[in-house]
Design an enzyme around this catalytic site. Sequence first.
Site, mmCIF file in Angstrom:
data_model
loop_
_atom_site.group_PDB
_atom_site.id
_atom_site.type_symbol
_atom_site.label_atom_id
_atom_site.label_comp_id
_atom_site.label_asym_id
_atom_site.label_seq_id
_atom_site.Cartn_x
_atom_site.Cartn_y
_atom_site.Cartn_z
ATOM 1 C CB SER A 59 -10.974 5.413 -1.044
ATOM 2 O OG SER A 59 -10.708 6.397 -2.016
ATOM 3 C CE LYS B 97 -6.760 5.552 -2.709
ATOM 4 N NZ LYS B 97 -8.090 6.114 -2.932
ATOM 5 C CB SER C 283 -7.783 8.243 0.623
ATOM 6 O OG SER C 283 -8.552 7.352 -0.143
#
Length: 367
Positions: A79, A82, A134
């Site tokens: 993640s 991101k 997230s």
Amino acid sequence: MKYVAPVGVLLAATTFLGVSAHAESGPVGGKDLGGRGLVVPAGVKAPPKTAAKSYVIADAETGEVLAAKDPHGRYLPASTLKALTALTLIPKLDKDRKVKPSSRAVNEEGSAVGLVSKPIYTVDDLFKALMLVSGNDCAMALAEANGGVAKTLQDMNAEAQRLQAFDTVAKTPSGLDKPGQSSSAYDLALIARAGLANDDFQRYISTKVDKFPAPKGYYEIGNHNKLLWRYKGMIGVKNGWTSKALGSFVGAARRNGHTVIVSIMRHKGYFWDEVADLLDWGFATRGKAVPVGRLVDPLPEPTPLPTGPATPLATPARPVASAPPTGDTAGAASGSGGIPAVGLYALGAGLLGGVIWLVYGIRRRSR
């Protein structure tokens, strides 16, 4: 044509100059960053030990890399990717726009904020949940708002190239594992540094708790970055984990007017205390040692070409009574193959600008 297409420029340069479109003159950021082992300035104590396979400690203001371990090693980013999603899409989407997530977004696997298929979310809401909790569902909803997953991945990879984050390949907007997806500790530090220059990006990553819309009212969401709660001066950025990627993190903290960035990849366990120790070392070392490398600056944007009609070039006067040229004479009169001379001039100017852009980019990468 409004812009010179970078791919076309690179191909043209390859054809005319014999230059590889992927020419390498050494590791991005400096020759010392090309190895797999630990790189530390001479005369200073090595950073605290960490179980991470790869890391970078850098001064955000100067771009100086203070220490690194396997900085260009390519790993699954989970993640932390991101951060690139947000950096890419924040300038492209109106944060007040209402979004109705699709069923695909609502049912996205992995970590999620819990979207429903109703137009109750703004783009701003989705960015907050993307960076705080997230939300993979938010990553998908934002990609759809940007014109779809394929377009968003194209935009993300173009942004990575602009930042000179050449170890990074985005295959998903969420960071969920997918073959071919990769990043590096060096690239995560580049992305974080670029994000810190964006006010909205910094607002999202620094938020500890916020309200998130629900069909009836709202509920609270809290930031998953544990150091926001316990490390003095922590600004934030992003952590990630999957069973294949293991733990990854990129973060920044500010103390006494200075900002230090730490990125780690492929950590098997609890990394928060180790990251805090690396940040402490960065603050204690910055300004006192010769850097081992540098976070490079982004490449310049392609220069727009004029969109209106071109100004004709001066040409010799032609007798009024002369017949229209035909055959080979017609080709010669128009420049080549029926292309007007002004077209050749514009093509040549565009190619020259592209070559300059290419050479500048290669020189920046060599640094």
